[in-house]
Design a protein around this motif. Structure first.
Motif, PDB file in Angstrom:
ATOM      1  N   GLU A  84       0.840  -1.209   0.000  1.00  0.00           N
ATOM      2  CA  GLU A  84       0.000   0.000   0.000  1.00  0.00           C
ATOM      3  C   GLU A  84       0.869   1.250   0.000  1.00  0.00           C
ATOM      4  O   GLU A  84       0.619   2.218  -0.726  1.00  0.00           O
ATOM      5  N   PHE A  85       1.910   1.227   0.826  1.00  0.00           N
ATOM      6  CA  PHE A  85       2.865   2.337   0.910  1.00  0.00           C
ATOM      7  C   PHE A  85       3.556   2.542  -0.451  1.00  0.00           C
ATOM      8  O   PHE A  85       3.663   3.667  -0.940  1.00  0.00           O
ATOM      9  N   TYR A  86       3.991   1.450  -1.052  1.00  0.00           N
ATOM     10  CA  TYR A  86       4.664   1.506  -2.361  1.00  0.00           C
ATOM     11  C   TYR A  86       3.739   2.113  -3.419  1.00  0.00           C
ATOM     12  O   TYR A  86       4.156   2.974  -4.199  1.00  0.00           O
ATOM     13  N   LYS A  87       2.479   1.707  -3.405  1.00  0.00           N
ATOM     14  CA  LYS A  87       1.517   2.249  -4.388  1.00  0.00           C
ATOM     15  C   LYS A  87       1.321   3.752  -4.179  1.00  0.00           C
ATOM     16  O   LYS A  87       1.221   4.514  -5.140  1.00  0.00           O
ATOM     17  N   GLU A  88       1.301   4.167  -2.904  1.00  0.00           N
ATOM     18  CA  GLU A  88       1.114   5.598  -2.621  1.00  0.00           C
ATOM     19  C   GLU A  88       2.327   6.413  -3.096  1.00  0.00           C
ATOM     20  O   GLU A  88       2.178   7.509  -3.640  1.00  0.00           O
ATOM     21  N   LEU A  89       3.525   5.852  -2.902  1.00  0.00           N
ATOM     22  CA  LEU A  89       4.749   6.518  -3.382  1.00  0.00           C
ATOM     23  C   LEU A  89       4.679   6.807  -4.873  1.00  0.00           C
ATOM     24  O   LEU A  89       5.071   7.871  -5.338  1.00  0.00           O
ATOM     25  N   ARG A  90       4.201   5.817  -5.622  1.00  0.00           N
ATOM     26  CA  ARG A  90       4.209   5.903  -7.084  1.00  0.00           C
ATOM     27  C   ARG A  90       3.300   6.998  -7.625  1.00  0.00           C
ATOM     28  O   ARG A  90       3.433   7.410  -8.772  1.00  0.00           O
ATOM     29  N   LYS A  91       2.375   7.470  -6.790  1.00  0.00           N
ATOM     30  CA  LYS A  91       1.530   8.598  -7.211  1.00  0.00           C
ATOM     31  C   LYS A  91       2.364   9.867  -7.365  1.00  0.00           C
ATOM     32  O   LYS A  91       1.992  10.787  -8.073  1.00  0.00           O
ATOM     33  N   LEU A 187      12.308  10.953   9.788  1.00  0.00           N
ATOM     34  CA  LEU A 187      11.056  11.567   9.345  1.00  0.00           C
ATOM     35  C   LEU A 187       9.896  10.751   9.900  1.00  0.00           C
ATOM     36  O   LEU A 187      10.000   9.531  10.035  1.00  0.00           O
ATOM     37  N   GLN A 188       8.795  11.447  10.203  1.00  0.00           N
ATOM     38  CA  GLN A 188       7.604  10.743  10.682  1.00  0.00           C
ATOM     39  C   GLN A 188       6.379  11.299   9.969  1.00  0.00           C
ATOM     40  O   GLN A 188       6.225  12.514   9.848  1.00  0.00           O
ATOM     41  N   SER A 189       5.518  10.396   9.509  1.00  0.00           N
ATOM     42  CA  SER A 189       4.239  10.824   8.923  1.00  0.00           C
ATOM     43  C   SER A 189       3.287   9.640   8.938  1.00  0.00           C
ATOM     44  O   SER A 189       3.712   8.483   9.014  1.00  0.00           O
ATOM     45  N   ALA A 190       2.002   9.941   8.866  1.00  0.00           N
ATOM     46  CA  ALA A 190       0.997   8.881   8.835  1.00  0.00           C
ATOM     47  C   ALA A 190       0.872   8.279   7.437  1.00  0.00           C
ATOM     48  O   ALA A 190       0.365   7.173   7.276  1.00  0.00           O
ATOM     49  N   SER A 191       1.350   9.023   6.426  1.00  0.00           N
ATOM     50  CA  SER A 191       1.216   8.574   5.040  1.00  0.00           C
ATOM     51  C   SER A 191       2.230   9.303   4.171  1.00  0.00           C
ATOM     52  O   SER A 191       2.866  10.263   4.624  1.00  0.00           O
ATOM     53  N   VAL A 192       2.325   8.875   2.919  1.00  0.00           N
ATOM     54  CA  VAL A 192       3.187   9.577   1.964  1.00  0.00           C
ATOM     55  C   VAL A 192       2.635  10.981   1.733  1.00  0.00           C
ATOM     56  O   VAL A 192       3.368  11.969   1.737  1.00  0.00           O
ATOM     57  N   ALA A 193       1.309  11.063   1.582  1.00  0.00           N
ATOM     58  CA  ALA A 193       0.663  12.358   1.315  1.00  0.00           C
ATOM     59  C   ALA A 193       0.977  13.371   2.412  1.00  0.00           C
ATOM     60  O   ALA A 193       1.263  14.538   2.142  1.00  0.00           O
ATOM     61  N   GLU A 194       0.947  12.906   3.665  1.00  0.00           N
ATOM     62  CA  GLU A 194       1.206  13.820   4.788  1.00  0.00           C
ATOM     63  C   GLU A 194       2.640  14.357   4.731  1.00  0.00           C
ATOM     64  O   GLU A 194       2.880  15.543   4.949  1.00  0.00           O
ATOM     65  N   LEU A 195       3.595  13.480   4.424  1.00  0.00           N
ATOM     66  CA  LEU A 195       4.976  13.951   4.331  1.00  0.00           C
ATOM     67  C   LEU A 195       5.142  14.929   3.170  1.00  0.00           C
ATOM     68  O   LEU A 195       5.813  15.944   3.299  1.00  0.00           O
ATOM     69  N   MET A 196       4.495  14.653   2.054  1.00  0.00           N
ATOM     70  CA  MET A 196       4.612  15.528   0.873  1.00  0.00           C
ATOM     71  C   MET A 196       4.037  16.922   1.176  1.00  0.00           C
ATOM     72  O   MET A 196       4.549  17.927   0.713  1.00  0.00           O
ATOM     73  N   GLN A 197       2.986  16.950   1.987  1.00  0.00           N
ATOM     74  CA  GLN A 197       2.403  18.244   2.385  1.00  0.00           C
ATOM     75  C   GLN A 197       3.384  19.032   3.265  1.00  0.00           C
ATOM     76  O   GLN A 197       3.542  20.224   3.123  1.00  0.00           O
ATOM     77  N   LYS A 198       4.071  18.301   4.167  1.00  0.00           N
ATOM     78  CA  LYS A 198       5.030  18.942   5.070  1.00  0.00           C
ATOM     79  C   LYS A 198       6.208  19.531   4.301  1.00  0.00           C
ATOM     80  O   LYS A 198       6.636  20.638   4.578  1.00  0.00           O
ATOM     81  N   VAL A 199       6.734  18.751   3.353  1.00  0.00           N
ATOM     82  CA  VAL A 199       7.931  19.223   2.628  1.00  0.00           C
ATOM     83  C   VAL A 199       7.569  20.076   1.425  1.00  0.00           C
ATOM     84  O   VAL A 199       8.404  20.785   0.888  1.00  0.00           O
ATOM     85  N   GLY A 200       6.273  19.957   0.985  1.00  0.00           N
ATOM     86  CA  GLY A 200       5.827  20.683  -0.202  1.00  0.00           C
ATOM     87  C   GLY A 200       5.870  22.158   0.016  1.00  0.00           C
ATOM     88  O   GLY A 200       6.039  22.939  -0.866  1.00  0.00           O
TER      89      GLY A 200
END
Length: 200
Positions: A84-91, A187-200
């Motif tokens: 699931e994590f891998y699929k989210e990364l690929r987005k 780094l800590q996040s609940a999801s890939v999306a959350e980390l991308m928002q933090k660094v975005g």
């Protein structure tokens, strides 16, 4: 054997287990009738002895043959979370490398759930589905610190010739841990999306 068949079997070896929907997302998403196409291919791979299936779950779960984990194993959910994590990364971007449960050294060395090179940076991934006690998490981080101090990571095959990088340690968990500063990035996040928002 077709290229797509090989790619599916490679992913099953890598992830240990995938649901039918995971296989659709990774290998059939661009087709007009992805479900029908996927079912046809998986039926053939099962008939020919390349995959095993757990029909107790909907969607069905598929394993490489011979199956690396027992049916009903507690590890099943863990490996599905990695997919699931891998699929989210690929987005966001395709990982350059994605190795599940890499062996970094002897027993007692850090045991990340995955190693990847993503968006030009190396990462050790820790996917936590359960909340760990401070003691357990501290011990986990200490193993990374010991590995860092050992400098064995400098010899990894993925390291560039001119410079050495210790991977970022990325804890994927709905719970945020208090972690003391380290000589490497945590780094800590609940999801890939959350980390991308933090660094975005």
């Amino acid at each position: 054997m077709r290229q797509r068949d090989k790619a599916i079997l490679d992913d099953l070896q890598r992830f240990r287990v995938m649901s039918r929907d995971d296989i659709i997302d990774l290998h059939f998403a661009n087709l007009k009738q992805p479900v029908t196409a996927c079912n046809t291919v998986l039926k053939r791979l099962r008939r020919d002895g390349y995959v095993e299936v757990d029909t107790q779950r909907i969607p069905y779960l598929y394993f490489p043959s011979p199956r690396p984990i027992k049916k009903g194993s507690a590890k099943t959910e863990h490996f599905l979370a990695i997919v699931e994590f891998y699929k989210e990364l690929r987005k966001y971007a395709e990982p350059k490398q994605f190795i599940v449960e890499p062996k970094l050294g002897a027993k007692g060395t850090s045991e990340p759930d995955a190693f990847m090179i993503w968006q030009g940076a190396p990462f050790y991934i820790e996917i936590q589905r359960n909340v760990y006690s401070k003691k357990v998490m501290d011990a986990k981080i200490k193993r990374y610190r010991d590995y860092f101090d050992s400098e064995l990571w400098k010899d990894a095959s993925w390291q560039p010739k001119d410079k050495r990088y210790f991977p970022n340690v990325w804890i994927v968990s709905p719970y945020k841990y208090e972690i003391e500063p380290q000589p490497f990035r945590v780094l800590q996040s609940a999801s890939v999306a959350e980390l991308m928002q933090k660094v975005g």
